[in-house]
Design a protein around this motif. Structure first.
Motif: not given
Length: 289
Positions: A65-66, A250-257
């Motif tokens: 996230l950072g 950002y796509c991978s983060w949306v899925e991870r989060a």
């Protein structure tokens, strides 16, 4: 999110179709679009699945996230310096921007072990300070030295780390899972793009003869040089490939989060489509110039 709705509302078919004809129109459209992309990235880092993360993110996700927050902060500055017509400052900021986005995507692909290693790598020089303390450095007798020492100890205590917890990092020569950034870039993007998209950018950070030729010197007809005291003008086209590096993380983060059920992925897919259309249109209008 209401912020998304406000940003996307203006991008109807009429708005897009009337802004992709001339070079002047497309430059204005691109500047607005990339500014909005940075705002969307900002919004994504503030989004949270409250069932999964009712309060915040833990140590296995906060480092990612950072990095993503760092990306949009730098991207906003890139756009600001485009508006100021200052290509040199853009070049300085694009390299850490790409590094942050590529590293974030690497961590998202490689799981908690990679994230833990990434966290530990940040203590390399902090451990050096602790060694200097044991060696009796007079710096730690000063107030500044005491403040720095306290900060290092508090961070290590928070993560439950001791000086003996870094053997793997030392063995790997303080590289993320033993890999150079070239290795990481090649794995996440492609090695063929390294030199043009990231490697030469090091000159903007560290300086080089070629960087001076491009930005800081004027060549006379007789082969001598004079100082060039002006900033080089900025070209919005250079932001287009940068977005190509940012969006996957950002796509991978949306899925991870746990945010994949929202409209965030659709918005990121829309960014990809518009960015690709801009790239093609730039190529048509500028004809290699």
């Amino acid at each position: 999110m209401d912020e998304f709705s406000k940003i996307l509302a203006k991008y109807d078919a009429a708005y897009v179709s009337t802004h992709l004809h001339s070079a002047g129109d497309i430059n204005r459209f691109a500047a607005t679009f990339y500014k909005d992309v940075a705002e969307i990235y900002d919004c994504i880092t503030r989004a949270r699945n409250t069932e999964r993360n009712p309060v915040g993110f833990g140590l296995n996700e906060a480092p990612i996230l950072g990095l993503l927050v760092r990306v949009w902060k730098l991207l906003k500055e890139v756009i600001r310096y485009y508006e100021a017509d200052n290509a040199e400052m853009i070049a300085v900021m694009e390299r850490p921007l790409i590094e942050a986005s590529v590293t974030a995507e690497y961590l998202l692909r490689n799981g908690d072990a990679a994230v833990e290693d990434y966290r530990k790598l940040s203590y390399k020089d902090r451990l050096r300070l602790l060694r200097q303390l044991k060696e009796g450095s007079p710096f730690f007798g000063t107030k500044a030295g005491q403040r720095l020492l306290r900060s290092v100890r508090e961070k290590m205590a928070f993560e439950g780390l001791t000086e003996s917890d870094f053997e793997a990092q030392k063995k790997n020569r303080w590289r993320l899972q033993g890999k150079t950034f070239f290795d990481i870039f090649a794995e996440v993007i492609h090695e063929d793009l390294y030199a043009s998209s990231y490697g030469m950018m090091s000159e903007s950070v560290h300086g080089s003869w070629n960087e001076s030729l491009d930005y800081s010197l004027r060549k006379n007809d007789d082969g001598t040089f004079l100082a060039w005291p002006f900033f080089q003008p900025a070209d919005i086209r250079f932001v287009t490939p940068t977005i190509r590096f940012c969006n996957p993380a950002y796509c991978s983060w949306v899925e991870r989060a746990g945010l994949a059920e929202s409209d965030l992925l659709k918005t990121l897919e829309w960014i990809d489509r518009v960015n690709a259309a801009l790239y093609r249109r730039f190529d048509d209008l500028y004809d290699g110039a």
